[in-house]
Design an enzyme around this catalytic site. Sequence first.
Site, mmCIF file in Angstrom:
data_model
loop_
_atom_site.group_PDB
_atom_site.id
_atom_site.type_symbol
_atom_site.label_atom_id
_atom_site.label_comp_id
_atom_site.label_asym_id
_atom_site.label_seq_id
_atom_site.Cartn_x
_atom_site.Cartn_y
_atom_site.Cartn_z
ATOM 1 N N THR A 221 -43.753 -38.392 14.844
ATOM 2 C CA THR A 221 -44.451 -37.318 14.138
ATOM 3 C C THR A 221 -43.897 -35.936 14.459
ATOM 4 O O THR A 221 -44.353 -34.954 13.882
ATOM 5 C CB THR A 221 -45.949 -37.352 14.469
ATOM 6 O OG1 THR A 221 -46.126 -37.375 15.898
ATOM 7 C CG2 THR A 221 -46.604 -38.585 13.872
ATOM 8 N N GLY A 222 -42.952 -35.829 15.378
ATOM 9 C CA GLY A 222 -42.287 -34.548 15.617
ATOM 10 C C GLY A 222 -42.697 -33.823 16.875
ATOM 11 O O GLY A 222 -42.551 -32.597 16.949
ATOM 12 N N GLU A 440 -47.592 -64.428 -5.404
ATOM 13 C CA GLU A 440 -47.598 -62.969 -5.549
ATOM 14 C C GLU A 440 -48.401 -62.540 -6.773
ATOM 15 O O GLU A 440 -49.082 -61.503 -6.745
ATOM 16 C CB GLU A 440 -46.161 -62.448 -5.659
ATOM 17 C CG GLU A 440 -45.275 -62.750 -4.468
ATOM 18 C CD GLU A 440 -45.815 -62.152 -3.181
ATOM 19 O OE1 GLU A 440 -46.522 -61.129 -3.245
ATOM 20 O OE2 GLU A 440 -45.546 -62.720 -2.113
#
Length: 668
Positions: A221-222, A440
Site C-alpha cells: 500500500t506504499g 462456469e
Amino acid sequence: MTEKNQTPKSTESSLMTRLSKNSALMVLLFLVLLMSTQLFNSQENGIAEFTYTEFRDQLARDNIVGVVVIESRRIEGELRVPYVSNGEDFQEFTTMLPGEMNAQLLDELEQQNVEISGRLETQGWGSILLGVLPWLLFLAFWIWIFRTMQAGGNKAFQFGRSKAKLISPDTPKVTFDDVAGAEEAKTELQEIIEFLRDPEKFARLGGRLPKGVLLVGPPGTGKTLLARAVAGEAERPFFQMSGSDFVEMFVGVGASRVRDLFEQGKENAPCIMFIDEIDAVGRHRGAGLGGGHDEREQTLNALLVQMDGFETNAGVILLAATNRPDVLDPALLRPGRFDRQVVVDSPDLRGREGILGVHAKKLPLDSDVDLKVVAKGTPGLSGADLENICNEAALLAARDDSDKVEMKHFEDAKDKVMLGAERRSMVLTDSERELTAYHEAGHAVVGLRLPGLDPLHKVTIVPRGRALGITASLPKEDRHTYTKEWLEGQLCMLFGGRVAEEMIFGPEKITTGAGNDIERATAMARQMVTRFGMSEVIGLMTIGQNEQEVFLGRELGQRREVSEHKAQQVDQEIKRILDESLENTREILKEHEHLLESLAKALLERETLNADEICLLNEGKSLPPLEEEKDMDGQDIESTEDGPKESIESSSTEQDIEEDSSDEKISD
C-alpha cells in the site's frame, strides 16, 4: 537533509591512512619474502646433517678433510668422497655433539690428519628475522585491534554498531508528488516535516515534537514509499534501516545497535530515523510457546527505553512501518513512544486513479487510454498491484511492437494481474471442457439472476495461472461493508457450479471441482453465524476466540467458552444456511436452464465471454460471429471477484483443480 561535505583535513587524514596501510603491507611482504629466501637457501646449500654415529663412521673411514668446531657443540666439515643420500651428493656435513668437545675426539681428528679450526656461533639477518617475525606479527595484530576499537569499531567490532544508513543528498529523491492514494497519511507526515523546519510555529502553543509515527497497512500500500518521500522532502538527516538489522546471533548486539542508532540521532538532531518492518523486533513480549526470545526482547527493551525512558531524545523522530500491528507489544504502541499511528490502507477509486496516473507518467499512452476506467475495474488492488499493471501493459505493448500503450494493453494487463496469465498450451479433453463450461455457466446464471450481486465481468474456460477457468465479477463501486443479502447471494453463486454439474451430467458425474466452492461457502456461513450475528437462533453473540498464535506471545492454553449445546446449535445453523442456499441455487438454475445452455455453448465456442456478450445472452439475443477461430481448451475454476483474490482447490491431478476468486476479505 543536511549535506555532508568532506573537508580538506578529513581528505588528508584518509590519504595518510591509506598510505600507512600500503606501507605496512609492503613491509610485511618484504619480511615474508626474506624469510622464504632464507629457508630456501638453507635447503639448497647441499649440507648433509649427520648423527654423531654417522660422523664417527666417516672419521673411521678417513673420509673427513677438515672440520670447524662451533662453540664446542657443533661440527661442520668437508668430506673427501661425497656422501650419497637419496640420489644426491653432499660434499659438506654438519653434526651436533652429544656433549662438549673433548680432548679424546681432538686426538682422533689429529691422528687422521684432519684440519681443525674453531669459531663462535654467528646469526645472519635471516635467522634473526625468523625469530623476531612471529613477535612482530603478534604485536602488529594487537595494535590493529586497539586502533580499530578507537576508530569506532567499523571493522572487527562492527556487529555492535548500528547499520542505519544516512540518506545521501545525491540519492534520487522521491517526493510527495510521487505518492498518490494516501492523502491522509501524506498530511500527517507533511506536518512532521513542517515541525522539523519550523518548530517554533507549533511550540508557541505548547505543542511538542512527536516521538514516533507508525505506518500501518496491508502489504503493497506504499508505507515504505511514504518513508522515502519523507526522506526526499525533509531537509534534515534521515537514517534508514530494517527491523531485522537489530537481530543477530549474539545476545545483546541488538540492544547495542539500538543505543548506537539513537546516539547517531542525537548527534544529528533534529532528524528522522526510519525502521522498516519493525514487527521483526517489536513483537509482543510474553511466554508463548517455548518461552521468550532473549535477544529480541532485550532489543525491544532497549528500544522502549530509548524512545521514552529516563533520558530524553529530543529532536529524534522514529518513523516505522509494519503490516502486522496486532503482534506489536502494547508498550511500544502507547503515546509517548508512537504518538501517531497512520493507517495506509488500500486506495479507493480516486486513489487508484491517482496511483495509475503517477506510474503512467513514464509511459507513452495512446489517446484511447482512460485511467479512470482502469481504476474502476481494479477494486481492492494495492498500489504495488497497480504499478504492476502499468508495467505489464508496457511489456505487452512492447511485445506487440506498438509505439504507444493502448487501452487493450491495460485491459489485458489487468486480467493478467487479477486473474493470472493465460495457459492456452494446456490440452484438455472434450468432456472436461464441456463439464468446465457448464460449471462456469452455473456460476454465471446465479450471478445474473440473483439480485444484489456484483455485475459479471468475464467468464472464461481458458486456464489462467493455476486456474483452469474463471467466473469474475466486479462491483460498481467500492464496498466496505456487506449485507446479509449479498452474503447469501455469494453462497448461492458458489454452489452454482456443483448444481449445474448435477443437473446436466447427473449426481454420478460430479467432480472435485466444487471442493473449493464448498470450503469457502462453509467458512462464509460460519462467520455469518459466529461473528456477524446473522443467525436468529444464535443471536448477537460471538462464538469462539480469534486465532492467537502462541509463538507471538499469546496464551499457550485455549479456554473453552462455548458449551456443547451451543456448539451443536452453531453447527446446525451453518448446515441450515448452506442447505437453504443450495436449494435456492437449484431453483434458480431449473428456472433458467435455457440461459445455462446458452452460456455453456457460447463458452465452448468462444472460450471467453466479456460483460457485453454476457448481457446479450442474458437478454436472449444472439452473439455476433467470431472474427477468427481460436484453439479452445480449458477446465473449471470459478472466480466471483469483488476484491481480486484467488483461492485454489487442488486434487490429485492438475485437471481437477477448481478455483473460485471472490471478495474473500469481509469487513465486520
